[in-house]
Design a protein around this motif. Sequence first.
Motif, PDB file in Angstrom:
ATOM      1  N   PRO A 192       0.812  -1.223   0.000  1.00 36.57           N
ATOM      2  CA  PRO A 192       0.000   0.000   0.000  1.00 36.57           C
ATOM      3  C   PRO A 192       0.843   1.269   0.000  1.00 36.57           C
ATOM      4  N   GLU A 193       1.941   1.259   0.739  1.00 34.90           N
ATOM      5  CA  GLU A 193       2.835   2.422   0.762  1.00 34.90           C
ATOM      6  C   GLU A 193       3.343   2.751  -0.634  1.00 34.90           C
ATOM      7  N   LEU A 194       3.738   1.715  -1.387  1.00 36.09           N
ATOM      8  CA  LEU A 194       4.276   1.923  -2.727  1.00 36.09           C
ATOM      9  C   LEU A 194       3.183   2.353  -3.693  1.00 36.09           C
ATOM     10  N   LEU A 195       2.055   1.641  -3.662  1.00 36.27           N
ATOM     11  CA  LEU A 195       0.969   1.946  -4.586  1.00 36.27           C
ATOM     12  C   LEU A 195       0.448   3.365  -4.384  1.00 36.27           C
ATOM     13  N   ASP A 196       0.425   3.820  -3.146  1.00 39.26           N
ATOM     14  CA  ASP A 196      -0.126   5.140  -2.859  1.00 39.26           C
ATOM     15  C   ASP A 196       0.800   6.261  -3.317  1.00 39.26           C
ATOM     16  N   ARG A 197       2.036   5.932  -3.690  1.00 45.63           N
ATOM     17  CA  ARG A 197       2.971   6.958  -4.166  1.00 45.63           C
ATOM     18  C   ARG A 197       2.927   7.107  -5.691  1.00 45.63           C
ATOM     19  N   ALA A 198       2.179   6.238  -6.368  1.00 47.01           N
ATOM     20  CA  ALA A 198       2.102   6.300  -7.827  1.00 47.01           C
ATOM     21  C   ALA A 198       1.178   7.425  -8.276  1.00 47.01           C
ATOM     22  N   ASP A 199       1.379   7.882  -9.512  1.00 47.99           N
ATOM     23  CA  ASP A 199       0.464   8.843 -10.129  1.00 47.99           C
ATOM     24  C   ASP A 199      -0.726   8.134 -10.753  1.00 47.99           C
ATOM     25  N   LEU A 200      -0.454   6.982 -11.346  1.00 45.28           N
ATOM     26  CA  LEU A 200      -1.482   6.152 -11.983  1.00 45.28           C
ATOM     27  C   LEU A 200      -1.356   4.746 -11.409  1.00 45.28           C
ATOM     28  N   LEU A 201      -2.443   4.222 -10.868  1.00 43.05           N
ATOM     29  CA  LEU A 201      -2.447   2.894 -10.266  1.00 43.05           C
ATOM     30  C   LEU A 201      -3.437   2.012 -11.013  1.00 43.05           C
ATOM     31  N   LEU A 202      -2.980   0.814 -11.416  1.00 39.34           N
ATOM     32  CA  LEU A 202      -3.838  -0.135 -12.120  1.00 39.34           C
ATOM     33  C   LEU A 202      -3.847  -1.451 -11.342  1.00 39.34           C
ATOM     34  N   LEU A 203      -5.037  -2.021 -11.155  1.00 43.71           N
ATOM     35  CA  LEU A 203      -5.131  -3.275 -10.438  1.00 43.71           C
ATOM     36  C   LEU A 203      -6.444  -3.965 -10.737  1.00 43.71           C
ATOM     37  N   GLY A 204      -6.437  -5.282 -10.625  1.00 42.43           N
ATOM     38  CA  GLY A 204      -7.648  -6.058 -10.805  1.00 42.43           C
ATOM     39  C   GLY A 204      -8.418  -6.133  -9.499  1.00 42.43           C
ATOM     40  N   ALA A 205      -9.753  -6.135  -9.578  1.00 42.25           N
ATOM     41  CA  ALA A 205     -10.563  -6.203  -8.369  1.00 42.25           C
ATOM     42  C   ALA A 205     -10.292  -7.491  -7.602  1.00 42.25           C
ATOM     43  N   ASP A 206     -10.100  -8.598  -8.328  1.00 42.91           N
ATOM     44  CA  ASP A 206      -9.862  -9.880  -7.660  1.00 42.91           C
ATOM     45  C   ASP A 206      -8.514  -9.902  -6.948  1.00 42.91           C
ATOM     46  N   GLU A 207      -7.465  -9.389  -7.595  1.00 46.05           N
ATOM     47  CA  GLU A 207      -6.153  -9.398  -6.950  1.00 46.05           C
ATOM     48  C   GLU A 207      -6.102  -8.399  -5.796  1.00 46.05           C
TER      49      GLU A 207
END
Length: 310
Positions: A192-207
Amino acid sequence: MTRVGATTGRPPEVLCLGESMAALLPGTPGPVKTVDTFHLAFGGAESDVACALAGLGVPSAWISRVSDDGLGRRLRSEIASRGVDVSAVATDRLRHTGLYVKETGATGRPHSYRSGSAASALGPELLDDPAFRRLLRGARVLHLSGITPGLSDSCLALVRALFTVRRPDLLISFDLNWRPALWSHRDPAVLPELLDRADLLLLGADEAAAAFGTGDPAELRRLLPSPGTIVVKHADHHVTALDRDGTAVTEQAPHVETVEPAGLGEGFVAGYLAATLRGLDRRARLRLGHLAAAREMVGRPAAAPVRMSG
Protein backbone atom coordinates in the motif's frame (compact mmCIF):
# COMPACT_ATOMS: atom_id res chain seq x y z
CA MET A 1 12.51 -1.56 -44.24
CA THR A 2 10.96 -0.52 -40.93
CA ARG A 3 10.26 -3.49 -38.65
CA VAL A 4 6.63 -3.86 -37.55
CA GLY A 5 6.33 -2.49 -34.03
CA ALA A 6 9.71 -0.76 -34.18
CA THR A 7 10.11 2.62 -32.54
CA THR A 8 12.10 4.00 -35.53
CA GLY A 9 14.93 5.26 -33.37
CA ARG A 10 12.92 7.84 -31.39
CA PRO A 11 13.87 8.24 -27.70
CA PRO A 12 11.68 6.05 -25.45
CA GLU A 13 8.70 7.82 -23.94
CA VAL A 14 7.89 4.96 -21.55
CA LEU A 15 10.40 3.08 -19.38
CA CYS A 16 9.20 -0.33 -18.13
CA LEU A 17 11.29 -1.81 -15.33
CA GLY A 18 11.07 -5.38 -14.08
CA GLU A 19 11.99 -9.03 -14.48
CA SER A 20 11.37 -11.10 -17.60
CA MET A 21 11.71 -14.86 -17.63
CA ALA A 22 12.22 -17.70 -20.04
CA ALA A 23 9.08 -19.83 -20.20
CA LEU A 24 8.56 -23.46 -21.17
CA LEU A 25 5.01 -23.97 -22.45
CA PRO A 26 3.82 -27.58 -22.88
CA GLY A 27 3.19 -28.79 -26.41
CA THR A 28 0.48 -31.17 -25.15
CA PRO A 29 -1.83 -31.16 -22.13
CA GLY A 30 -0.86 -33.03 -18.98
CA PRO A 31 1.61 -32.96 -16.11
CA VAL A 32 5.22 -32.03 -16.82
CA LYS A 33 6.43 -35.61 -16.36
CA THR A 34 4.34 -36.79 -19.34
CA VAL A 35 5.11 -33.95 -21.79
CA ASP A 36 7.88 -34.52 -24.36
CA THR A 37 7.84 -31.19 -26.18
CA PHE A 38 7.80 -27.70 -24.72
CA HIS A 39 7.74 -24.37 -26.52
CA LEU A 40 10.33 -21.82 -25.49
CA ALA A 41 8.92 -18.35 -24.93
CA PHE A 42 9.92 -15.23 -23.04
CA GLY A 43 7.97 -12.68 -21.13
CA GLY A 44 7.32 -10.63 -18.05
CA ALA A 45 4.66 -8.14 -17.01
CA GLU A 46 6.77 -5.05 -17.61
CA SER A 47 8.52 -6.17 -20.80
CA ASP A 48 5.15 -7.28 -22.19
CA VAL A 49 3.84 -3.76 -21.63
CA ALA A 50 6.92 -2.34 -23.38
CA CYS A 51 6.39 -4.66 -26.36
CA ALA A 52 2.69 -3.82 -26.60
CA LEU A 53 3.49 -0.10 -26.47
CA ALA A 54 6.02 -0.47 -29.28
CA GLY A 55 3.36 -2.26 -31.30
CA LEU A 56 1.09 0.77 -30.79
CA GLY A 57 3.81 3.11 -32.05
CA VAL A 58 4.88 4.41 -28.63
CA PRO A 59 8.68 4.34 -28.19
CA SER A 60 9.44 2.23 -25.12
CA ALA A 61 12.37 0.79 -23.21
CA TRP A 62 12.70 -2.24 -20.95
CA ILE A 63 15.12 -2.05 -18.02
CA SER A 64 16.28 -5.15 -16.16
CA ARG A 65 19.12 -7.66 -15.68
CA VAL A 66 19.65 -10.95 -17.54
CA SER A 67 22.17 -13.76 -17.26
CA ASP A 68 25.34 -14.00 -19.35
CA ASP A 69 24.22 -17.13 -21.19
CA GLY A 70 22.07 -18.25 -24.10
CA LEU A 71 18.78 -17.64 -22.31
CA GLY A 72 19.80 -14.16 -21.24
CA ARG A 73 21.00 -13.22 -24.72
CA ARG A 74 17.92 -14.74 -26.35
CA LEU A 75 15.60 -12.92 -23.95
CA ARG A 76 17.22 -9.56 -24.67
CA SER A 77 17.14 -10.25 -28.41
CA GLU A 78 13.48 -11.33 -28.41
CA ILE A 79 12.35 -8.15 -26.66
CA ALA A 80 14.54 -5.94 -28.86
CA SER A 81 13.03 -7.61 -31.93
CA ARG A 82 9.63 -6.22 -30.88
CA GLY A 83 10.98 -2.67 -31.26
CA VAL A 84 11.86 -2.09 -27.59
CA ASP A 85 15.00 -0.24 -26.46
CA VAL A 86 17.09 -2.64 -24.32
CA SER A 87 20.17 -0.44 -23.99
CA ALA A 88 19.82 -0.24 -20.20
CA VAL A 89 19.48 -4.01 -19.65
CA ALA A 90 22.50 -5.19 -17.64
CA THR A 91 24.25 -8.54 -18.03
CA ASP A 92 24.84 -10.50 -14.82
CA ARG A 93 27.74 -12.96 -15.02
CA LEU A 94 26.92 -14.66 -11.71
CA ARG A 95 23.18 -15.24 -11.70
CA HIS A 96 20.66 -17.07 -13.88
CA THR A 97 17.68 -15.80 -15.85
CA GLY A 98 14.41 -16.76 -14.19
CA LEU A 99 12.51 -19.74 -15.64
CA TYR A 100 8.79 -20.45 -15.70
CA VAL A 101 7.38 -23.90 -16.57
CA LYS A 102 3.66 -24.12 -17.27
CA GLU A 103 1.67 -27.27 -16.57
CA THR A 104 -1.81 -27.86 -18.01
CA GLY A 105 -4.68 -30.07 -16.96
CA ALA A 106 -7.01 -30.20 -13.98
CA THR A 107 -4.17 -30.23 -11.45
CA GLY A 108 -1.80 -28.11 -13.49
CA ARG A 109 0.14 -25.35 -11.77
CA PRO A 110 3.03 -23.12 -12.81
CA HIS A 111 6.56 -23.85 -11.65
CA SER A 112 8.70 -20.72 -11.23
CA TYR A 113 12.46 -20.73 -10.72
CA ARG A 114 13.26 -17.09 -10.07
CA SER A 115 14.91 -17.14 -6.64
CA GLY A 116 18.40 -15.64 -6.93
CA SER A 117 17.79 -14.60 -10.54
CA ALA A 118 19.72 -11.85 -12.29
CA ALA A 119 16.78 -9.47 -12.06
CA SER A 120 16.47 -10.04 -8.31
CA ALA A 121 19.89 -8.36 -7.96
CA LEU A 122 18.52 -5.02 -9.21
CA GLY A 123 18.98 -2.32 -6.60
CA PRO A 124 19.11 1.45 -5.94
CA GLU A 125 22.51 1.68 -7.65
CA LEU A 126 20.57 1.57 -10.94
CA LEU A 127 19.84 5.28 -10.42
CA ASP A 128 23.54 5.98 -10.95
CA ASP A 129 23.79 3.91 -14.13
CA PRO A 130 24.54 6.21 -17.10
CA ALA A 131 22.35 4.18 -19.48
CA PHE A 132 19.36 4.41 -17.14
CA ARG A 133 19.91 8.12 -16.45
CA ARG A 134 20.08 8.83 -20.20
CA LEU A 135 16.75 7.11 -20.82
CA LEU A 136 15.11 8.69 -17.78
CA ARG A 137 15.92 12.23 -18.95
CA GLY A 138 13.63 11.92 -21.98
CA ALA A 139 10.94 9.65 -20.52
CA ARG A 140 7.35 10.73 -19.95
CA VAL A 141 6.25 7.58 -18.09
CA LEU A 142 8.01 5.20 -15.71
CA HIS A 143 6.05 1.95 -15.43
CA LEU A 144 6.52 -0.38 -12.45
CA SER A 145 4.69 -3.32 -10.94
CA GLY A 146 4.22 -5.03 -7.59
CA ILE A 147 6.28 -7.99 -8.82
CA THR A 148 9.59 -6.15 -8.53
CA PRO A 149 9.49 -5.31 -4.78
CA GLY A 150 8.59 -8.94 -4.10
CA LEU A 151 11.79 -10.26 -5.70
CA SER A 152 14.32 -9.19 -3.05
CA ASP A 153 15.21 -6.57 -0.46
CA SER A 154 17.37 -4.77 -3.01
CA CYS A 155 14.50 -4.67 -5.51
CA LEU A 156 12.20 -3.23 -2.85
CA ALA A 157 14.84 -0.59 -2.07
CA LEU A 158 15.08 0.19 -5.81
CA VAL A 159 11.33 0.73 -6.17
CA ARG A 160 11.33 3.06 -3.17
CA ALA A 161 14.31 4.94 -4.61
CA LEU A 162 12.59 5.33 -8.00
CA PHE A 163 9.90 7.49 -6.42
CA THR A 164 12.62 9.99 -5.53
CA VAL A 165 13.39 10.65 -9.22
CA ARG A 166 9.88 11.94 -9.94
CA ARG A 167 9.48 15.27 -11.64
CA PRO A 168 6.34 17.18 -12.72
CA ASP A 169 6.48 15.90 -16.31
CA LEU A 170 7.15 12.24 -15.38
CA LEU A 171 4.12 10.02 -14.75
CA ILE A 172 4.81 7.02 -12.50
CA SER A 173 2.50 4.15 -13.40
CA PHE A 174 2.16 1.14 -11.07
CA ASP A 175 0.36 -2.14 -11.80
CA LEU A 176 -0.28 -4.24 -8.68
CA ASN A 177 0.31 -7.59 -10.44
CA TRP A 178 -0.30 -9.55 -7.25
CA ARG A 179 1.78 -12.76 -7.10
CA PRO A 180 1.06 -14.55 -3.78
CA ALA A 181 4.00 -16.93 -4.14
CA LEU A 182 6.43 -14.01 -4.29
CA TRP A 183 5.15 -12.69 -0.98
CA SER A 184 5.00 -15.99 0.90
CA HIS A 185 8.27 -15.15 2.68
CA ARG A 186 8.07 -11.36 2.44
CA ASP A 187 5.82 -8.75 4.02
CA PRO A 188 3.11 -7.54 1.59
CA ALA A 189 2.28 -4.73 3.99
CA VAL A 190 4.82 -2.62 2.07
CA LEU A 191 2.59 -2.62 -1.02
CA PRO A 192 0.00 0.00 0.00
CA GLU A 193 2.84 2.42 0.76
CA LEU A 194 4.28 1.92 -2.73
CA LEU A 195 0.97 1.95 -4.59
CA ASP A 196 -0.13 5.14 -2.86
CA ARG A 197 2.97 6.96 -4.17
CA ALA A 198 2.10 6.30 -7.83
CA ASP A 199 0.46 8.84 -10.13
CA LEU A 200 -1.48 6.15 -11.98
CA LEU A 201 -2.45 2.89 -10.27
CA LEU A 202 -3.84 -0.13 -12.12
CA LEU A 203 -5.13 -3.28 -10.44
CA GLY A 204 -7.65 -6.06 -10.81
CA ALA A 205 -10.56 -6.20 -8.37
CA ASP A 206 -9.86 -9.88 -7.66
CA GLU A 207 -6.15 -9.40 -6.95
CA ALA A 208 -6.87 -6.32 -4.82
CA ALA A 209 -9.34 -8.37 -2.77
CA ALA A 210 -6.67 -11.04 -2.25
CA ALA A 211 -3.96 -8.54 -1.33
CA PHE A 212 -5.94 -5.89 0.60
CA GLY A 213 -9.28 -7.47 1.48
CA THR A 214 -11.38 -5.41 -0.94
CA GLY A 215 -11.82 -5.05 -4.68
CA ASP A 216 -14.45 -2.31 -4.45
CA PRO A 217 -13.25 0.78 -6.34
CA ALA A 218 -14.57 3.24 -3.75
CA GLU A 219 -12.95 1.31 -0.89
CA LEU A 220 -9.67 1.11 -2.78
CA ARG A 221 -9.79 4.88 -3.34
CA ARG A 222 -10.20 5.40 0.40
CA LEU A 223 -7.32 3.01 1.11
CA LEU A 224 -5.10 4.65 -1.53
CA PRO A 225 -6.02 8.36 -1.67
CA SER A 226 -2.91 9.81 -3.35
CA PRO A 227 -2.76 8.54 -6.98
CA GLY A 228 -4.26 10.90 -9.54
CA THR A 229 -6.15 7.99 -11.10
CA ILE A 230 -6.93 4.44 -9.94
CA VAL A 231 -8.01 2.00 -12.66
CA VAL A 232 -9.84 -1.11 -11.40
CA LYS A 233 -10.33 -4.06 -13.75
CA HIS A 234 -13.29 -6.33 -12.95
CA ALA A 235 -13.79 -10.03 -13.68
CA ASP A 236 -16.74 -9.35 -16.00
CA HIS A 237 -14.44 -7.26 -18.23
CA HIS A 238 -15.61 -3.78 -17.31
CA VAL A 239 -13.11 -1.27 -15.98
CA THR A 240 -13.62 1.68 -13.66
CA ALA A 241 -11.29 4.69 -13.49
CA LEU A 242 -11.54 6.90 -10.41
CA ASP A 243 -9.79 10.27 -10.32
CA ARG A 244 -8.69 11.95 -7.12
CA ASP A 245 -11.35 14.66 -7.63
CA GLY A 246 -14.12 12.05 -7.40
CA THR A 247 -14.76 11.63 -11.12
CA ALA A 248 -15.53 8.01 -12.05
CA VAL A 249 -15.83 6.49 -15.53
CA THR A 250 -16.74 2.87 -16.35
CA GLU A 251 -16.27 1.17 -19.72
CA GLN A 252 -17.24 -2.35 -20.78
CA ALA A 253 -14.78 -4.34 -22.88
CA PRO A 254 -15.90 -5.53 -26.34
CA HIS A 255 -16.60 -9.25 -26.57
CA VAL A 256 -13.50 -11.20 -27.56
CA GLU A 257 -13.20 -15.00 -27.67
CA THR A 258 -10.28 -15.54 -25.28
CA VAL A 259 -8.22 -18.68 -25.87
CA GLU A 260 -5.24 -17.71 -23.68
CA PRO A 261 -5.69 -14.88 -21.16
CA ALA A 262 -1.96 -14.25 -20.73
CA GLY A 263 -1.13 -10.77 -21.98
CA LEU A 264 -4.60 -9.29 -21.57
CA GLY A 265 -3.64 -7.23 -18.53
CA GLU A 266 -0.40 -5.95 -20.03
CA GLY A 267 -2.15 -5.12 -23.31
CA PHE A 268 -4.72 -3.06 -21.42
CA VAL A 269 -2.00 -1.17 -19.55
CA ALA A 270 -0.19 -0.40 -22.80
CA GLY A 271 -3.34 0.87 -24.47
CA TYR A 272 -4.26 3.01 -21.48
CA LEU A 273 -0.76 4.52 -21.32
CA ALA A 274 -0.70 5.16 -25.07
CA ALA A 275 -4.04 6.97 -24.87
CA THR A 276 -2.82 8.99 -21.88
CA LEU A 277 0.30 10.10 -23.75
CA ARG A 278 -1.88 11.13 -26.70
CA GLY A 279 -4.03 13.30 -24.44
CA LEU A 280 -7.26 11.34 -24.95
CA ASP A 281 -10.12 11.74 -22.49
CA ARG A 282 -10.87 9.33 -19.62
CA ARG A 283 -13.32 7.12 -21.53
CA ALA A 284 -11.13 6.93 -24.63
CA ARG A 285 -8.23 5.76 -22.45
CA LEU A 286 -10.30 2.86 -21.17
CA ARG A 287 -11.51 2.03 -24.67
CA LEU A 288 -8.00 1.95 -26.14
CA GLY A 289 -6.94 -0.18 -23.19
CA HIS A 290 -9.64 -2.73 -24.04
CA LEU A 291 -8.76 -2.69 -27.74
CA ALA A 292 -5.04 -3.11 -27.07
CA ALA A 293 -5.77 -6.04 -24.75
CA ALA A 294 -7.77 -7.73 -27.52
CA ARG A 295 -4.96 -6.99 -30.00
CA GLU A 296 -2.44 -8.84 -27.81
CA MET A 297 -4.52 -12.02 -28.12
CA VAL A 298 -3.95 -12.19 -31.87
CA GLY A 299 -0.53 -10.58 -32.27
CA ARG A 300 1.80 -12.68 -30.11
CA PRO A 301 4.76 -14.28 -31.87
CA ALA A 302 5.02 -18.05 -32.00
CA ALA A 303 7.27 -19.82 -29.50
CA ALA A 304 10.09 -22.15 -30.45
CA PRO A 305 9.60 -25.87 -29.61
CA VAL A 306 12.02 -27.55 -27.22
CA ARG A 307 12.06 -31.35 -26.94
CA MET A 308 12.75 -32.75 -23.49
CA SER A 309 14.63 -36.06 -23.37
CA GLY A 310 15.64 -38.46 -20.64
